[in-house]
Motif scaffolding. Structure first.
Motif, PDB file in Angstrom:
ATOM      1  N   GLN A   1       0.826  -1.201   0.000  1.00  0.00           N
ATOM      2  CA  GLN A   1       0.000   0.000   0.000  1.00  0.00           C
ATOM      3  C   GLN A   1       0.863   1.255   0.000  1.00  0.00           C
ATOM      4  OE1 GLN A   1      -2.499  -0.445   3.398  1.00  0.00           O
ATOM      5  NE2 GLN A   1      -3.917  -1.858   2.392  1.00  0.00           N
ATOM      6  N   VAL A   2       1.982   1.213   0.709  1.00  0.00           N
ATOM      7  CA  VAL A   2       2.888   2.360   0.735  1.00  0.00           C
ATOM      8  C   VAL A   2       3.503   2.577  -0.646  1.00  0.00           C
ATOM      9  CG1 VAL A   2       5.060   3.219   1.689  1.00  0.00           C
ATOM     10  CG2 VAL A   2       3.380   2.135   3.183  1.00  0.00           C
TER      11      VAL A   2
ATOM     12  N   ASP B   1       2.259   1.553  -3.525  1.00  0.00           N
ATOM     13  CA  ASP B   1       1.196   1.951  -4.445  1.00  0.00           C
ATOM     14  C   ASP B   1       0.847   3.423  -4.282  1.00  0.00           C
ATOM     15  OD1 ASP B   1      -0.757   1.406  -6.443  1.00  0.00           O
ATOM     16  OD2 ASP B   1      -2.287   1.425  -4.866  1.00  0.00           O
ATOM     17  N   SER B   2       0.737   3.894  -3.061  1.00  0.00           N
ATOM     18  CA  SER B   2       0.401   5.311  -2.855  1.00  0.00           C
ATOM     19  C   SER B   2       1.537   6.220  -3.332  1.00  0.00           C
ATOM     20  CB  SER B   2       0.096   5.577  -1.384  1.00  0.00           C
ATOM     21  OG  SER B   2       1.252   5.367  -0.602  1.00  0.00           O
ATOM     22  N   PHE B   3       2.788   5.758  -3.253  1.00  0.00           N
ATOM     23  CA  PHE B   3       3.919   6.537  -3.765  1.00  0.00           C
ATOM     24  C   PHE B   3       3.904   6.584  -5.294  1.00  0.00           C
ATOM     25  CE2 PHE B   3       8.326   6.612  -5.327  1.00  0.00           C
ATOM     26  CZ  PHE B   3       8.701   7.862  -4.856  1.00  0.00           C
TER      27      PHE B   3
ATOM     28  N   GLN C   1       1.393   6.232  -7.363  1.00  0.00           N
ATOM     29  CA  GLN C   1       0.229   6.879  -7.963  1.00  0.00           C
ATOM     30  C   GLN C   1       0.471   8.351  -8.258  1.00  0.00           C
ATOM     31  OE1 GLN C   1      -3.094   6.110  -5.417  1.00  0.00           O
ATOM     32  NE2 GLN C   1      -3.581   4.175  -6.408  1.00  0.00           N
ATOM     33  N   GLN C   2       1.500   8.933  -7.681  1.00  0.00           N
ATOM     34  CA  GLN C   2       1.813  10.333  -7.923  1.00  0.00           C
ATOM     35  C   GLN C   2       2.473  10.532  -9.285  1.00  0.00           C
ATOM     36  OE1 GLN C   2       4.292  11.635  -4.739  1.00  0.00           O
ATOM     37  NE2 GLN C   2       2.959  10.798  -3.170  1.00  0.00           N
TER      38      GLN C   2
END
Length: 86
Positions: free
Chosen positions: A7-8, A10-12, A14-15
């Protein structure tokens, strides 16, 4: 078990879009090929990433034609480096 790290990551990621990721991988790969001191390998690396920039759909590249133009430039520069290396 691996849900939190994924999740970490993926969230990185997505930017950024694929054009920026390919550009970062291009420079990291180019730095990896420089110690080999072979202009042929460097030229092939440049051609491969040029084709990758050209063949990736624009929707994944943020809809910008700039990345396609970078790919076209790399496809022209790569063979020149190979010829100079021979």
């Amino acid at each position: 078990m691996f849900a939190l790290p994924l999740q970490v990551i993926d969230s990185f990621l997505q930017q950024y879009h694929m054009g920026q990721v390919f550009l970062a991988l291009f420079f990291v790969g180019l730095l990896g090929t420089l110690p080999l001191k072979s202009k042929t390998i460097v030229g092939l690396h440049i051609i491969a990433f040029g084709l990758l920039f050209i063949l990736t759909p624009l929707s994944l590249m943020g809809g910008e034609f700039l990345w396609r133009a970078v790919g076209i430039a790399l496809v022209f520069v790569g063979p020149m480096i190979i010829v100079v290396g021979e």
